[in-house]
Design a protein around this motif. Structure first.
Motif, PDB file in Angstrom:
ATOM      1  N   TRP A 180      47.877  37.083  37.804  1.00 24.10           N
ATOM      2  CA  TRP A 180      48.244  36.708  39.192  1.00 24.10           C
ATOM      3  C   TRP A 180      47.745  35.302  39.523  1.00 24.10           C
ATOM      4  O   TRP A 180      48.462  34.479  40.083  1.00 24.10           O
ATOM      5  N   ASN A 185      49.408  40.829  46.427  1.00 29.41           N
ATOM      6  CA  ASN A 185      48.845  39.591  46.988  1.00 29.41           C
ATOM      7  C   ASN A 185      47.657  39.901  47.881  1.00 29.41           C
ATOM      8  O   ASN A 185      46.588  39.300  47.780  1.00 29.41           O
ATOM      9  N   SER A 209      55.087  43.047  46.176  1.00 29.58           N
ATOM     10  CA  SER A 209      54.407  41.759  45.969  1.00 29.58           C
ATOM     11  C   SER A 209      53.289  41.567  46.991  1.00 29.58           C
ATOM     12  O   SER A 209      52.174  41.163  46.645  1.00 29.58           O
ATOM     13  N   PHE A 248      49.753  32.871  52.697  1.00 31.00           N
ATOM     14  CA  PHE A 248      50.197  33.080  51.313  1.00 31.00           C
ATOM     15  C   PHE A 248      51.720  33.169  51.159  1.00 31.00           C
ATOM     16  O   PHE A 248      52.276  32.640  50.189  1.00 31.00           O
TER      17      PHE A 248
END
Length: 1759
Positions: free
Chosen positions: A1242, A1442, A1438, A1421
């Motif tokens: 990541w 995150n 996602s 983000f």
């Protein structure tokens, strides 16, 4: 300048570092043969003009040194015969006076003991009080007005404990008179030579009138210099602004210079404002006078003085200060000084020195007066024998001094006349002055002499067009009379008796001028044009009230004196009564009785409410009765002279006037009469007005024939026709008037017969009287102690006697968090209730009646409220009861009852019937009491016989008894039925007593039987009532149960209605959980990662408070908004010493310091509006404001402020309600991603993405490239678009309305948070959005923890909806800003977590707040998913990863923060219970790594369990904040444990909810390979190493929970602190206004020019400027001397708030007016704390200012 010089070393001259005097000069002083006075004068003439040569800009220290060296040091050497320092040190150690003698300054706290003080003027200073026995007594605290004197050591001032431990004989530094204290003969001789010259010089210079010349002995042979000063003097007529304006215009000086001059003039009394030649100074004088006369009616007082005159006058004051200090060292010095001051010149009429100064006092300026008064205090008042001699001088010139004071315009505290209290209140001195100086006569004559312009042609006072200022000064003379009389003599001498009587006769002359003053005549036809001035006469009456009572008490001390005083007073009354022109007498017949009287009608002839002579006579008459001296009255006033009808006449007229005002017959006379009548019966005046008039009527009733007395009353009430068979008029107004007059007359008759609670009227004590007053007050309602005190009359010592009796009649009920404690009447005292209590107002009467009837009804008793049996009249008044059973009374009673029975409705009222029934009850009670006490044949009171006798011999004649029977059947009088029954029972009882009283025992038995019979009847009625009430209660219970069942059924069957309302949602998250449970089978309460639970996105339908229309909240709909208030806050700061940036023009708010010095808080009141409705509302308010410019607004419309339309909370913007987007994770997808997407992967993907953006943006330049990005870039599988492969979705689209509101709110946060002008394009707007979101969450978490509430489920609805809207707004705001900007912020934020990012200005890990970083990175983000071509955002899967990895990264960083900071300043470990736990072992291994990375700076020796303990406690607030943040961001329901308060369960639940292992160190192990390089970089940071080496201090976690400062339990401790407070910026010794900041504990000097600061070009007071730093503009202060809390916000707003200190009665005491001991109430203080932590101070100020507009005139800026 005297005061400045005082502030020098030691003013007596014993200062170190003085310039030694040449030996030859000292020898000259010491030569015994020389003429001291001549040498002294020469020395002064030589040195003084040189020392004080620069008066425009004096160098005070230099002047003081020169004075010491040239004059004071040689003078002291000559006086003491040795080194002054050594001599004075010896003298000081040898002992001081046992009198304290401290002189109070304005505002200083004084203490008086209510148990031991002889009178309220006896006070102690703070030090003496703290060291005295009175500290444990009932004391009072007050703020001194200045000029008072501590009475410690004065044995005449205290009944007990006259000395504190400091002044007791034998105490250190307080030896008794002994040989050490005596001065030797040589020094005494020197003093007798020095003091006369010094005193003569001081007196000569202070009373010197020549402006250009000096006395010959002070004139030097040198040529006269043309050097003058233009000197401006202080007065109380011109304001500060007047003087500043005049100086600026006349002298052309700057504002600052004019302000300096004005301040000095106000403080010192005078100031040189210009120097130069005589002509230029004269010109300046004329200019100042001209300009000041333009501004005000009177010119300023200006003089032109020669420089030498000015210098000598100034030095004279310096010498006065020197003498003042010298006096404190020795009694011998004081005695010599006093002797010289009192010495009169032989064969001269001139007054002595001290008298000269006293007589000149009114002409002296303020500074000179202060020195003179202090000198008198330190000399004359410290020696009793000289105090007496001074008092004699004072009384000798008393008239002159008072007249000069009255014509002066300075405050009383600055006048020598204010010293009277120090002499007149000393009992022995007061006796001496009465006997030898005839002081009472002097004072009363002065009073008459200063008021001649107010006497009319009849020698009566008339205060029309009076001067309030002059009368206020005249009151000072009245106070002096009160002081002289305050202590009654125990022993009477013939001389004292004669002198007192002389004074009393003189005082009667004043009363004669008041008797019948300001007569008024009823206005007929036309309304009065101008209301006459009535206040002055009533005010003087109030001032004289206690003096009148004291004169009566003094007279009552001695039988002979009382009788002689009575004779004098009677003569005076007769003289006033005989003055009236005698007219023919009129004859009035009724019931076979005749009255001859002077024709007089109150409604047509002049009448006065002021009758002090008559009332004084009534008071003396009662005291004659009490002492038994009335038996000798005929020796002094013969029965022929007595003329009782004349004595009764005037008080009766006054009572009739009151009745006619009640009947609205005088309404054309305006408000002045109504006001006078109010005060006539008010507690402040009634003792010497209304009460005495009733007594005088009782005197008349006791002496006159009862029928004659009643006929006189009927005639004066103008009711003769109403009770004769004359056909009444049909005019409704006249009938109404007549009915009111009858009611008023019957009420007065009730009072005359029934009101016997006066010592002397009956055998009652003062305590009985007070108890009865309290009982009747508490019969109305439970009351606070202060309310009862205000309703009771005060005696001469300002005492009501309440405390002595209150516990006998009432019980105290303590207060809650607000309100005050109240007293409730004891059950057994209710029988004392008298419905017609004579001190009730009409409102109180009806309220008390209603309360008591309601109470009896609740107890299932009848509603009869008969009078309680009254005490028996004393012998002198025993005949009063005869008016009850006389013929005229029976006629009155029968007439009223007959009209009611015959239903002539317009001729009677229910109130009238009530009063008749009350009179009947009184008559029956009287007869019953007499029959029970004496045999029937001795009882002449035959009320029963008269009441049962027929009214006439006519066939239809009836008696009272028959009328009562008929009355029961009158439907309009249903409410009086129980009273009628009670009276009929009483008739029956009296009848039996009459019939069976042949033997005394028989009478008693039959009485008890009758009572039993009555009781049995009553018991039956009671039982029946009780049965009915019980049945009714059961019936009600049954109905309530049925309703409750129906309600439950309805809720069950219509459950969906309840689940979808906002209210149900707002009550907590419990309902939300139930919904989500039903909707998701695979339900999971985890907020982060692949196992994230589903979002609960309920349908939200809200109602606009403005248009009342409902609307569902949707993305595409028009915006709905919440009203909010954005404010800067320091509520969480860990470092109050940090200086805040007042303007944020250059501030970068991206990183919040871990101290949280200042954040931006967003709070909402929870009320919803359509955005369009709100805009219309706001525009309407702006328009309204523009149209009403003269009205001051409590809110600032220019800055977007407004009041919420519903709850009136202050708001400054609105927040759009953005709906929560439901997100559900596909578990299969999530598992698939989990296989690939590790933290390392990541991170690489992010780095590649950021690198790609950087390359794109830099166009080939390598910027912001991560150092280890190269490794990843080589891998072909990772490229710029890799981030999109784990799931994307289109960005959310908002309606234009919502977008507009997003921009509006974001701009407001930016504007308020940074204190800058709004700018929608500024790059800091997104940062401020994230910051306010983080800070508000931290504030709410802190509040929940402080209050001990669970994290979820306990938020108020307003907090819940506000926080929800704020988090959703913060997430949505990103879409309104350029994504490149958001990315830049994100890269800088990640730079803290990923140190390999080479971003400039990245702070160290220890210099940031990690939660702010978390909120910033999570919300920014999604910007990494943005591309030019397409607008995307991460998918649910996602986002889950995150959020998880970002949170884990920040958590790892925070754990490192906690571990590193916990290594500094640690206490030694004590417990070792967790040694071998898994957590401890993990912690230990982590510490080893940290130690390795910090090169051993971090100690490995710290036990692992201790590190784990630190981490677990330190990380808790962060986890709680994160849980709140993710819950409101994602809508995932929290675990059950977070809905309860549990320390251990809470930690596990938080870890579970946030996808963390409970052993947090396992995170490091899990991600070790990835985190290891990060940890290395974090630990290697220079700031971290500096902290570990002890060179700097890091914040320890968990942060300290801020609380308001600790306050002492006893308020006197705070006052003590305030008394020791010295303003750091001021050299003078004047008392300030100390205030205490409750946030930080700083003590400030408020409302004073010395501490004003210039901030951004604006003058701000100490509090306002302190608030800008301490509370970002919002602050909370305690005004110590006034016991008030002040809340302020910004520079223009503030309000007062009750202090958290309560007295023993549960009440606050603002201004220390009551002065009771105060103690801290923790509940109230906690409420203040919550007000701060909930950010409600601004709201409180707005609410207060809206309801209390009085503070608009206050300049908060200068607080």
């Amino acid at each position: 300048m005297a005061d400045e010089a005082d502030g020098g070393p030691r003013a007596a001259g014993a200062a170190g570092g003085r310039v030694p005097v040449p030996p030859q000069e000292r020898a000259t002083w010491c030569d015994e043969r020389f003429n001291f006075q001549a040498t002294f004068s020469q020395c002064l003439a030589k040195h003084v003009p040189n020392i004080y040569s620069a008066e425009m800009d004096p160098l005070l220290e230099k002047q003081e040194k020169m004075v010491q060296a040239a004059i004071l040091y040689p003078l002291e050497c000559y006086l003491f015969g040795e080194d002054p320092d050594v001599f004075l040190e010896k003298l000081q150690q040898s002992g001081t006076s046992q009198l304290c003698g401290k002189v109070f300054k304005g505002g200083e706290t004084t203490y008086s003991c209510r148990d031991c003080a002889v009178d309220p003027t006896c006070v102690l200073c703070m030090d003496c009080f703290q060291n005295s026995i009175h500290k444990n007594h009932r004391y009072k605290m007050h703020s001194s007005t200045g000029g008072g004197f501590c009475d410690c050591g004065d044995t005449e001032a205290w009944k007990a404990g006259p000395l504190c431990t400091k002044h007791e004989p034998g105490a250190s530094g307080s030896a008794k008179e002994n040989s050490e204290c005596q001065l030797n003969e040589e020094i005494m001789e020197h003093s007798r030579r020095v003091f006369p010259s010094v005193i003569k010089y001081i007196v000569d210079m202070l009373i010197w009138e020549e402006e250009k010349e000096l006395p010959p002995e002070l004139t030097v042979s040198r040529e006269k210099v043309d050097s003058y000063y233009c000197v401006l003097f202080n007065d109380e007529h011109h304001s500060y602004d007047h003087v500043i304006y005049s100086l600026q215009r006349a002298l052309g000086c700057e504002l600052g210079e004019a302000q300096l001059h004005t301040t000095a003039i106000d403080k010192e009394g005078r100031r040189a404002v210009k120097s130069g030649h005589f002509a230029s100074c004269q010109e300046a004088k004329e200019e100042i006078e001209r300009h000041s006369e333009n501004v005000s009616q009177r010119p300023l007082h200006v003089e032109v003085l020669h420089a030498d005159v000015m210098a000598h006058q100034k030095f004279a004051l310096r010498l006065g200060s020197w003498l003042n200090k010298l006096m404190s060292y020795s009694s011998d010095f004081r005695q010599i000084f006093c002797q010289i001051c009192l010495r009169e010149e032989a064969r001269s009429e001139k007054p002595c020195f001290i008298s000269k100064l006293m007589l000149w006092d009114a002409k002296l300026h303020k500074g000179a007066r202060k020195v003179l008064h202090e000198l008198i205090f330190s000399s004359f008042f410290m020696e009793m024998q000289y105090k007496k001699l001074f008092a004699v001088e004072f009384v000798k010139y008393y008239k002159t001094l008072q007249k000069e004071y009255i014509n002066d315009d300075h405050d009383r505290v600055l006048s020598v006349t204010a010293l009277s209290v120090q002499m007149f209140t000393v009992p022995t001195l007061a006796r001496h002055l009465i006997e030898e100086q005839n002081v009472i006569t002097t004072i009363t004559e002065t009073l008459l002499e200063v008021l001649p312009e107010y006497l009319d042609k009849n020698d009566k006072f008339n205060f029309q067009g009076y001067s309030q200022d002059k009368l206020n000064r005249v009151y000072a003379v009245i106070y002096d009379l009160r002081y002289v009389l305050v202590s009654k003599p125990m022993l009477w001498t013939d001389r004292l008796r004669e002198r007192f009587l002389e004074g009393f006769v003189s005082f009667l002359r004043i009363l004669t001028c008041m008797q019948g003053m300001e007569e008024i005549k009823r206005q007929i036809g036309q309304h009065i044009e101008v209301d006459p001035d009535w206040e002055a006469a009533i005010a003087i009456q109030m001032q004289l009230k206690n003096i009148l009572l004291m004169f009566q008490e003094w007279c009552a001390c001695d039988e002979e004196l009382l009788l002689r005083a009575y004779r004098e007073c009677h003569k005076a009354v007769m003289r006033c009564s005989m003055n009236v022109r005698s007219r023919e007498k009129t004859v009035f017949h009724l019931c076979g009785h005749t009255l001859e009287s002077k024709p007089y009608r109150v409604s047509a002839d002049p009448v006065s409410i002021h009758l002090p002579l008559s009332r004084t006579l009534a008071g003396l008459h009662v005291r004659l009765s009490k002492t038994g001296a009335i038996s000798r009255l005929h020796e002094f006033v013969s029965p022929e002279e007595f003329q009782v009808e004349l004595l009764v006449e005037y008080p009766l007229r006054c009572l009739v006037l009151v009745a006619q005002v009640a009947a609205e017959m005088w309404r054309r006379n305006g408000l002045s009469l109504i006001s006078q009548v109010f005060y006539y019966q008010d507690v402040k005046c009634r003792e010497e007005m209304y009460d005495k008039d009733i007594i005088m009527l009782q005197v008349g009733a006791s002496i006159m024939d009862p029928n004659q007395f009643l006929l006189l009353i009927l005639q004066r009430y103008e009711l003769a026709d109403a009770f004769r068979k004359i056909k009444p008029t049909k005019d409704q107004d006249l009938i109404k008037q007549c009915n009111v007059l009858i009611e008023e007359m019957l009420q007065i008759l009730i009072y005359v017969v029934g009101e016997r609670y006066v010592p002397g009227l009956s055998n009652v004590t003062k305590e009985d009287v007070i108890m009865r007053e309290i009982i009747h007050l508490l019969c109305i309602e439970p009351m606070a102690h202060s309310a009862i005190t205000k309703s009771l009359p005060e005696n001469e010592n300002n005492e009501t006697g309440l405390e002595n009796v209150i516990d006998k009649v009432a019980t105290f009920k303590k207060p809650g968090v607000s309100g005050h404690g109240v007293y409730e009447l004891k059950e057994e005292c209710l029988k004392e209730f008298n419905m017609f209590f004579y001190h009730y107002t009409k409102t109180q009467h009806s309220k008390a009646e209603h309360t008591q009837k309601k109470r009896r009804k609740q107890e299932n008793r009848d509603e009869a409220l008969p009078p309680p049996p009254p005490p028996e009249f004393s012998p002198a008044f025993s005949n009063v009861v005869r008016i009850l059973n006389c013929d005229v009374m029976m006629h009155i009673l029968r007439t009223v009852l007959q009209r009611a029975v015959e239903l002539e409705t317009h001729l009677w009222t229910e109130a009238m019937i009530q009063m008749v029934l009350h009179l009947l009850s009184l008559g029956l009670l009287e007869e019953k009491q007499q029959l029970q006490k004496s045999p029937e044949e001795e009882v002449t009171f035959d009320f029963y016989h008269k009441a049962t006798r027929m009214g006439s011999s006519a066939l239809n004649a009836v008696n009272v008894l028959m009328l009562l029977e008929k009355l029961k059947r009158v439907p309009q009088l249903e409410a009086q039925k129980d009273t009628v029954n009670w009276i009929l029972q009483m008739f029956d009882m009296v009848k039996r007593l009459r019939e069976k009283s042949s033997l005394t025992t028989g009478a008693a038995t039959s009485g008890s039987e009758a009572t039993k019979g009555d009781e049995s009847t009553q018991d039956k009625e009671k039982a029946e009532r009780k049965r009915k009430a019980e049945a009714a209660r059961l019936h009600r219970q049954k109905i309530m149960a049925q309703m409750s069942a129906l309600q439950k059924n309805f809720i069950e069957s219509n459950k969906f209605l309840y689940e979808n309302t906002l209210e149900a949602q707002g009550k907590g998250d419990a309902i939300m959980e139930e919904e989500s449970m039903s909707s998701a089978v695979d339900y999971c309460k985890i907020a982060l990662g692949p196992k994230r639970g589903p979002s609960v996105a309920e349908k939200e339908v809200l109602t606009c408070i403005l248009c009342q229309e409902e609307q569902e909240v949707k993305l595409e709909s028009a915006a709905m908004v919440l009203s909010v208030c954005v404010q800067k806050s320091t509520a969480l700061t860990q470092n109050r010493r940090r200086i805040l940036e007042l303007s944020g023009d250059t501030l970068d708010p991206l990183f919040m310091h871990p101290d949280l010095p200042c954040g931006t808080h967003t709070g909402s009141c929870g009320h919803v509006m359509h955005a369009a409705c709100w805009q219309k509302y706001f525009e309407a308010m702006q328009l309204n404001f523009r149209q009403r410019l003269h009205v001051e607004q409590i809110f600032d419309l220019e800055n977007g402020e407004y009041l919420c339309p519903l709850c009136k909370s202050l708001c400054n913007t609105v927040i759009p309600i953005v709906p929560l987007q439901a997100q559900k994770i596909n578990s299969e997808d999530a598992e698939a991603v989990a296989q690939i997407l590790s933290l390392a992967k990541w991170l690489e993907i992010i780095i590649v993405r950021i690198s790609g953006y950087s390359v794109k943006n830099a166009k080939g330049e390598k910027q912001n490239l991560p150092a280890f990005a190269n490794k990843g870039v080589g891998n072909s599988s990772l490229e710029f678009h890799s981030i999109l492969s784990f799931g994307v979705q289109p960005s959310v689209k908002y309606s234009s309305s919502i977008k507009e509101m997003l921009i509006l709110f974001a701009t407001t946060i930016y504007r308020v948070g940074l204190k800058v002008a709004p700018n929608e394009a500024d790059y800091r707007i997104p940062v401020m959005t994230w910051s306010t979101c983080a800070f508000t969450i931290q504030c709410i978490e802190n509040l929940l923890e402080t209050e001990g509430k669970p994290l979820f489920g306990s938020l108020q609805n307003r907090q819940h909806s506000g926080l929800k809207a704020l988090v959703q707004f913060a997430a949505a705001q990103r879409t309104t800003s350029p994504q490149l900007l958001i990315q830049k912020h994100l890269i800088r934020l990640l730079g803290v977590l990923l140190p390999n990012f080479k971003v400039e200005d990245t702070p160290s890990l220890l210099e940031v707040d990690i939660f702010h970083i978390l909120v910033g990175v999570v919300l920014s983000f999604p910007s990494l998913y943005w591309d030019d071509a397409v607008d995307l955002q991460p998918s649910s899967t996602s986002s889950a990863y995150n959020h998880l990895y970002l949170f884990h990264l920040t958590t790892l960083a925070h754990i490192t923060q906690i571990v590193v900071s916990s290594a500094t300043g640690r206490e030694s470990p004590t417990a070792r219970s967790y040694d071998n736990s898994e957590e401890a072992r993990s912690a230990q291994s982590f510490c080893r790594e940290v130690s390795q990375y910090t090169s051993g700076c971090f100690s490995q020796d710290i036990p692992g369990w201790l590190v784990w303990d630190c981490v677990k406690k330190g990380i808790m607030p962060y986890l709680r904040c994160a849980a709140l943040f993710f819950h409101y961001l994602l809508g995932v329901s929290p675990p059950e444990e977070l809905l309860q308060v549990s320390e251990e369960g809470q930690f596990k639940a938080l870890c579970s909810y946030l996808s963390l292992p409970t052993n947090l160190f396992l995170l490091f192990q899990e991600y070790w390979d990835t985190v290891n390089p990060l940890l290395q970089r974090w630990c290697a940071d220079p700031v971290v190493l500096s902290c570990l080496k002890g060179k700097s201090i890091a914040l320890r976690y968990p942060r300290k929970r801020n609380r308001l400062i600790e306050l002492p339990e006893d308020y006197s401790c705070l006052l003590n602190q305030a008394s020791q407070f010295r303003c750091p910026r001021s050299s003078d010794d004047e008392q300030k206004h100390p205030v205490l900041c409750l946030f930080c504990g700083a003590m400030l000097c408020s409302q004073n020019t010395c501490c004003q600061e210039l901030v951004n070009g604006e003058e701000l007071g100490a509090c306002t400027s302190h608030a800008l730093q301490c509370g970002a503009g919002v602050c909370m202060f305690l005004k110590i001397r006034e016991c008030k809390v002040v809340l302020i916000e910004g520079k223009t707003r503030g309000c007062l708030y009750p202090a958290p200190y309560l007295d023993e009665y549960g009440e606050t005491d603002p201004g220390l007016k009551r002065g009771n001991p105060l103690h801290l109430c923790q509940e109230r203080y906690r409420k203040l704390h919550l007000l701060w932590q909930q950010h409600c101070i601004i709201e409180q100020i707005a609410r207060s200012q809206e309801t209390n507009q009085i503070f608009f005139g206050f300049n908060w800026q200068l607080l």
